[in-house]
Design a protein around this motif. Structure first.
Motif, PDB file in Angstrom:
ATOM      1  N   ASP A  76       3.388   8.535   0.994  1.00  0.00           N
ATOM      2  CA  ASP A  76       3.606   9.553   2.018  1.00  0.00           C
ATOM      3  C   ASP A  76       2.292   9.676   2.785  1.00  0.00           C
ATOM      4  OD1 ASP A  76       3.769  11.870   3.531  1.00  0.00           O
ATOM      5  OD2 ASP A  76       4.687  13.072   1.951  1.00  0.00           O
ATOM      6  N   TYR A  77       2.256   9.156   4.010  1.00  0.00           N
ATOM      7  CA  TYR A  77       1.015   9.125   4.778  1.00  0.00           C
ATOM      8  C   TYR A  77       0.457  10.528   5.060  1.00  0.00           C
ATOM      9  CZ  TYR A  77       2.149   4.256   5.874  1.00  0.00           C
ATOM     10  OH  TYR A  77       2.436   2.925   5.799  1.00  0.00           O
ATOM     11  N   LYS A  78       1.343  11.484   5.274  1.00  0.00           N
ATOM     12  CA  LYS A  78       0.889  12.847   5.578  1.00  0.00           C
ATOM     13  C   LYS A  78       0.172  13.455   4.381  1.00  0.00           C
ATOM     14  CE  LYS A  78       2.471  17.174   7.642  1.00  0.00           C
ATOM     15  NZ  LYS A  78       3.634  17.928   8.207  1.00  0.00           N
ATOM     16  N   ALA A  79       0.722  13.239   3.187  1.00  0.00           N
ATOM     17  CA  ALA A  79       0.093  13.765   1.976  1.00  0.00           C
ATOM     18  C   ALA A  79      -1.235  13.062   1.696  1.00  0.00           C
ATOM     19  CB  ALA A  79       1.033  13.605   0.783  1.00  0.00           C
ATOM     20  N   LEU A  80      -1.352  11.822   2.130  1.00  0.00           N
ATOM     21  CA  LEU A  80      -2.595  11.077   1.929  1.00  0.00           C
ATOM     22  C   LEU A  80      -3.705  11.597   2.821  1.00  0.00           C
ATOM     23  CD1 LEU A  80      -4.031   8.695   0.525  1.00  0.00           C
ATOM     24  CD2 LEU A  80      -3.093   7.186   2.304  1.00  0.00           C
ATOM     25  N   GLY A  81      -3.335  12.218   3.935  1.00  0.00           N
ATOM     26  CA  GLY A  81      -4.344  12.706   4.868  1.00  0.00           C
ATOM     27  C   GLY A  81      -5.045  11.542   5.542  1.00  0.00           C
ATOM     28  N   GLU A  82      -6.060  11.815   6.308  1.00  0.00           N
ATOM     29  CA  GLU A  82      -6.753  10.747   7.036  1.00  0.00           C
ATOM     30  C   GLU A  82      -7.729  10.011   6.122  1.00  0.00           C
ATOM     31  OE1 GLU A  82      -8.102  11.307  10.966  1.00  0.00           O
ATOM     32  OE2 GLU A  82      -6.308  12.376  11.598  1.00  0.00           O
ATOM     33  N   ASN A  83      -7.157   9.346   5.147  1.00  0.00           N
ATOM     34  CA  ASN A  83      -7.893   8.493   4.216  1.00  0.00           C
ATOM     35  C   ASN A  83      -7.283   7.094   4.265  1.00  0.00           C
ATOM     36  OD1 ASN A  83      -9.643  10.535   2.781  1.00  0.00           O
ATOM     37  ND2 ASN A  83      -7.629  11.395   2.322  1.00  0.00           N
ATOM     38  N   THR A  84      -8.123   6.098   4.066  1.00  0.00           N
ATOM     39  CA  THR A  84      -7.656   4.712   4.034  1.00  0.00           C
ATOM     40  C   THR A  84      -7.894   4.128   2.647  1.00  0.00           C
ATOM     41  OG1 THR A  84      -8.096   4.333   6.383  1.00  0.00           O
ATOM     42  CG2 THR A  84      -7.990   2.382   4.982  1.00  0.00           C
ATOM     43  N   ILE A  85      -6.901   3.448   2.119  1.00  0.00           N
ATOM     44  CA  ILE A  85      -7.044   2.750   0.840  1.00  0.00           C
ATOM     45  C   ILE A  85      -6.796   1.267   1.090  1.00  0.00           C
ATOM     46  CG2 ILE A  85      -6.214   2.499  -1.526  1.00  0.00           C
ATOM     47  CD1 ILE A  85      -5.286   5.393  -1.432  1.00  0.00           C
ATOM     48  N   VAL A  86      -7.783   0.454   0.751  1.00  0.00           N
ATOM     49  CA  VAL A  86      -7.663  -0.995   0.891  1.00  0.00           C
ATOM     50  C   VAL A  86      -7.555  -1.601  -0.499  1.00  0.00           C
ATOM     51  CG1 VAL A  86      -8.744  -3.112   1.729  1.00  0.00           C
ATOM     52  CG2 VAL A  86      -9.019  -0.985   3.018  1.00  0.00           C
ATOM     53  N   ILE A  87      -6.532  -2.402  -0.723  1.00  0.00           N
ATOM     54  CA  ILE A  87      -6.326  -3.065  -1.999  1.00  0.00           C
ATOM     55  C   ILE A  87      -6.728  -4.537  -1.852  1.00  0.00           C
ATOM     56  CG2 ILE A  87      -4.693  -3.615  -3.830  1.00  0.00           C
ATOM     57  CD1 ILE A  87      -5.074  -0.611  -3.406  1.00  0.00           C
ATOM     58  N   ASP A  88      -7.708  -4.968  -2.621  1.00  0.00           N
ATOM     59  CA  ASP A  88      -8.137  -6.369  -2.622  1.00  0.00           C
ATOM     60  C   ASP A  88      -7.554  -7.060  -3.839  1.00  0.00           C
ATOM     61  OD1 ASP A  88     -10.049  -6.750  -0.337  1.00  0.00           O
ATOM     62  OD2 ASP A  88     -10.993  -5.023  -1.301  1.00  0.00           O
ATOM     63  N   CYS A  89      -6.817  -8.132  -3.596  1.00  0.00           N
ATOM     64  CA  CYS A  89      -6.195  -8.898  -4.671  1.00  0.00           C
ATOM     65  C   CYS A  89      -6.798 -10.299  -4.684  1.00  0.00           C
ATOM     66  CB  CYS A  89      -4.686  -8.981  -4.471  1.00  0.00           C
ATOM     67  SG  CYS A  89      -3.880  -7.362  -4.366  1.00  0.00           S
ATOM     68  N   ASP A  90      -7.594 -10.607  -5.690  1.00  0.00           N
ATOM     69  CA  ASP A  90      -8.248 -11.908  -5.786  1.00  0.00           C
ATOM     70  C   ASP A  90      -7.704 -12.678  -6.974  1.00  0.00           C
ATOM     71  OD1 ASP A  90     -10.358 -11.831  -3.643  1.00  0.00           O
ATOM     72  OD2 ASP A  90     -10.863  -9.988  -4.707  1.00  0.00           O
ATOM     73  N   VAL A  91      -7.152 -13.852  -6.692  1.00  0.00           N
ATOM     74  CA  VAL A  91      -6.560 -14.679  -7.741  1.00  0.00           C
ATOM     75  C   VAL A  91      -7.672 -15.430  -8.471  1.00  0.00           C
ATOM     76  CG1 VAL A  91      -4.964 -16.546  -8.262  1.00  0.00           C
ATOM     77  CG2 VAL A  91      -4.451 -14.937  -6.399  1.00  0.00           C
ATOM     78  N   LEU A  92      -7.814 -15.144  -9.769  1.00  0.00           N
ATOM     79  CA  LEU A  92      -8.812 -15.823 -10.591  1.00  0.00           C
ATOM     80  C   LEU A  92      -8.246 -17.123 -11.150  1.00  0.00           C
ATOM     81  CD1 LEU A  92     -10.173 -12.761 -12.611  1.00  0.00           C
ATOM     82  CD2 LEU A  92     -10.891 -13.592 -10.366  1.00  0.00           C
ATOM     83  N   GLN A  93      -6.958 -17.079 -11.508  1.00  0.00           N
ATOM     84  CA  GLN A  93      -6.298 -18.258 -12.053  1.00  0.00           C
ATOM     85  C   GLN A  93      -4.847 -18.243 -11.613  1.00  0.00           C
ATOM     86  OE1 GLN A  93      -7.228 -19.364 -16.138  1.00  0.00           O
ATOM     87  NE2 GLN A  93      -5.067 -19.752 -16.527  1.00  0.00           N
ATOM     88  N   ALA A  94      -4.401 -19.339 -11.019  1.00  0.00           N
ATOM     89  CA  ALA A  94      -3.037 -19.405 -10.482  1.00  0.00           C
ATOM     90  C   ALA A  94      -2.167 -20.343 -11.299  1.00  0.00           C
ATOM     91  CB  ALA A  94      -3.079 -19.864  -9.028  1.00  0.00           C
ATOM     92  N   ASP A  95      -1.081 -19.802 -11.833  1.00  0.00           N
ATOM     93  CA  ASP A  95      -0.091 -20.612 -12.533  1.00  0.00           C
ATOM     94  C   ASP A  95       1.297 -20.197 -12.078  1.00  0.00           C
ATOM     95  OD1 ASP A  95       0.746 -22.574 -14.408  1.00  0.00           O
ATOM     96  OD2 ASP A  95       1.279 -20.977 -15.804  1.00  0.00           O
TER      97      ASP A  95
END
Length: 201
Positions: A76-95
Motif C-alpha cells: 500500500d503506497y500510501k501507508a508506506l509514505g514517501e519512502n523508497t525501498i530498493v531490493i537487490d537480488c544477486d545470484v551467487l549460484q545458479a542452478d
C-alpha cells in the motif's frame, strides 16, 4: 537474506531511502523497486559483468521488472509514505529458478525493511497488504511416463511451469515452457495446482 532453492542461491538485500523518485514527490506515496544481477561465476562458465559490457541484458531487465512488479503488488503506497525501498537480488549460484528465488527472497527482504521503518515510526500505516511467493515446478520424462516433480537442475529435456502466487489463493503470472515434447492441458493444471501450496498463507 540468503535464499536457497536446491543449489540455487540468491542474496536479497533491501535498502531504504526516506525520499521518493522526483516524479513521485509531493504525492504522499512510496515506491518499491528491484534490481537483479548474476555474479560472473554463478554458472558453470564465467560470464562477463554487465557493467563491464556497458549495457544491461534483456534477461536482466525482464527479471528486475518481474521482481519489482511482484513486490509492488503487495504494498500500500500510501501507508508506506514517501519512502523508497530498493531490493537487490544477486545470484551467487545458479542452478535454475533464479527469478523465482529472487521474488520469494525479495519479499522477505521487503518485509524486513518495512518492519525496520515501522519500528522507527516512519510509516503512516501497515504497507504490506499481501504476501507473495514464486515457485518453479518441473516434471521430467521418466520411461515415457511424465509426472510432476520439484525443480531439477539445468540439464535434461523437461517441461516446467513457473507461477507467481499471492496469498488468499490468487495468482497474477504463470508461464509454461515445453522442451522435447509438448505437455497436455491436464499436466499444466496439475503443475499449477502443485505450485499453489508454496505460496504463503
Amino acid at each position: 537474506m540468503l535464499v536457497e532453492f536446491g543449489k540455487t542461491r540468491v542474496l536479497c538485500a533491501a535498502s531504504v531511502t526516506e525520499e521518493v523518485p522526483r516524479w513521485r514527490r509531493g504525492s504522499g506515496l512510496g515506491w518499491v523497486t528491484a534490481e537483479y544481477a548474476m555474479l560472473p561465476r554463478a554458472t558453470n562458465t564465467r560470464n562477463d559483468r554487465e557493467s563491464v559490457k556497458g549495457r544491461i541484458g534483456g534477461r536482466t531487465h525482464e527479471i528486475s521488472r518481474l521482481v519489482g512488479r511482484s513486490l509492488r503488488a503487495c504494498v500500500d503506497y500510501k501507508a508506506l509514505g514517501e519512502n523508497t525501498i530498493v531490493i537487490d537480488c544477486d545470484v551467487l549460484q545458479a542452478d535454475g529458478g533464479t527469478r523465482t528465488a529472487a521474488v520469494t527472497g525479495g519479499y522477505v527482504a521487503l518485509a524486513d525493511a518495512i518492519d525496520w521503518l515501522r519500528k522507527r515510526g516512519k510509516l503512516k500505516g501497515s504497507p504490506l497488504v499481501a504476501s507473495v511467493a514464486a515457485c518453479l515446478r518441473r516434471d521430467r520424462q521418466r520411461r515415457a511416463e511424465a509426472r510432476p516433480l520439484l525443480r531439477g537442475g539445468l540439464d535434461g529435456r523437461d517441461r516446467h511451469e513457473r507461477g507467481l502466487h499471492r496469498d488468499r489463493g490468487t495468482s497474477w503470472r504463470s508461464r509454461a515452457t515445453a522442451e522435447g515434447e509438448p505437455f497436455s492441458r491436464a499436466l499444466l493444471t496439475t503443475c499449477s495446482t502443485w505450485a499453489r501450496p508454496a505460496a504463503p498463507s
